[in-house]
Design an enzyme around this catalytic site. Structure first.
Site, short mmCIF file in Angstrom:
data_model
loop_
_atom_site.label_atom_id
_atom_site.label_comp_id
_atom_site.label_asym_id
_atom_site.label_seq_id
_atom_site.Cartn_x
_atom_site.Cartn_y
_atom_site.Cartn_z
N GLN A 92 18.69 -20.57 -12.81
CA GLN A 92 19.84 -19.70 -13.12
C GLN A 92 19.47 -18.25 -12.87
O GLN A 92 18.40 -17.77 -13.27
CB GLN A 92 20.26 -19.89 -14.60
CG GLN A 92 21.53 -19.13 -14.94
CD GLN A 92 22.01 -19.39 -16.37
OE1 GLN A 92 21.32 -20.04 -17.16
NE2 GLN A 92 23.17 -18.86 -16.71
N HIS A 98 28.56 -20.46 -15.45
CA HIS A 98 29.38 -20.68 -14.26
C HIS A 98 29.12 -22.05 -13.67
O HIS A 98 28.00 -22.57 -13.74
CB HIS A 98 29.14 -19.60 -13.20
CG HIS A 98 27.69 -19.41 -12.82
ND1 HIS A 98 26.81 -18.73 -13.62
CD2 HIS A 98 26.99 -19.84 -11.74
CE1 HIS A 98 25.62 -18.73 -13.04
NE2 HIS A 98 25.70 -19.41 -11.90
P1 AMP Z 1 22.95 -19.19 -10.38
O1 AMP Z 1 21.66 -19.27 -9.61
O2 AMP Z 1 23.50 -20.53 -10.76
O3 AMP Z 1 22.87 -18.22 -11.54
O4 AMP Z 1 24.00 -18.64 -9.33
C1 AMP Z 1 24.44 -17.33 -9.26
C2 AMP Z 1 25.35 -17.23 -8.06
O5 AMP Z 1 26.07 -16.01 -8.14
C3 AMP Z 1 24.62 -17.23 -6.71
O6 AMP Z 1 25.06 -18.34 -5.93
C4 AMP Z 1 25.04 -15.90 -6.08
O7 AMP Z 1 25.25 -15.98 -4.70
C5 AMP Z 1 26.32 -15.57 -6.84
N1 AMP Z 1 26.64 -14.15 -6.90
C6 AMP Z 1 25.82 -13.15 -7.32
N2 AMP Z 1 26.46 -11.96 -7.26
C7 AMP Z 1 27.71 -12.23 -6.80
C8 AMP Z 1 28.86 -11.43 -6.52
N3 AMP Z 1 28.85 -10.11 -6.69
N4 AMP Z 1 29.97 -12.03 -6.06
C9 AMP Z 1 30.00 -13.37 -5.88
N5 AMP Z 1 28.97 -14.18 -6.14
C10 AMP Z 1 27.82 -13.62 -6.58
#
Ligand code: AMP
Length: 134
Positions: A92, A98
């Site tokens: 994460q 999410h």
């Molecule tokens: P996780 O590793 O499950 O916490 O995933 C976080 C996700 O958030 C990753 O797939 C990123 O690409 C996405 N993410 C981070 N910043 C943004 C942003 N500003 N807009 C859209 N997605 C984002």
């Protein structure tokens, strides 16, 4: 809690918005696994699945299903993964609950995580430990 996702929900940081209701917000992941990769988040902050209240989870999962169907239809995907990382140890990066909704295509090259079988009888011990925690 002020996370990048709270700023996206409030409009402080731009996003490609897909869906919004009183409790849930969905937008395209900025670095998609495949085009159409969507993140579904609750407006009420919680860090991950483990500290989220039941009411929020119920509302969220219904939207996850709705988005999964729409993403599949819109992209012509042959399948969809719903993925969810909890805590740093599980990868994460953003500490605001999410769900990832990821459309899948023939030959997109992504693999499932790999499994390894239990040693003799180990599953009984593991099962017992988990059931005790419920
Ligand atoms: P996780 O590793 O499950 O916490 O995933 C976080 C996700 O958030 C990753 O797939 C990123 O690409 C996405 N993410 C981070 N910043 C943004 C942003 N500003 N807009 C859209 N997605 C984002």
């Amino acid at each position: 809690m002020d996370t990048i996702f709270s700023k996206i929900i409030s409009g402080e940081i731009p996003c490609e918005k897909i869906y919004e209701d009183d409790h849930v917000f969905a937008f395209l992941d900025i670095i998609p696994t495949n085009p159409g990769h969507t993140l579904v988040v609750p407006k009420k902050w919680s860090s991950d699945l483990l500290d989220t209240d039941e009411e929020t989870l119920k509302r969220l999962i219904v939207v996850v299903q709705k988005i999964a169907k729409a993403v599949m239809e819109a992209t012509g995907a042959v399948g969809v993964n719903v993925a969810q990382n909890n805590r740093e140890g599980a990868g994460q990066k953003v500490f605001h609950l999410h769900f990832h909704v990821i459309p899948r295509f023939e030959g997109d090259g992504y693999e499932h995580w790999h499994g390894k079988p239990y040693e003799n009888g180990e599953e009984k011990l593991v099962g017992e430990k988990i059931r005790k925690m419920l």
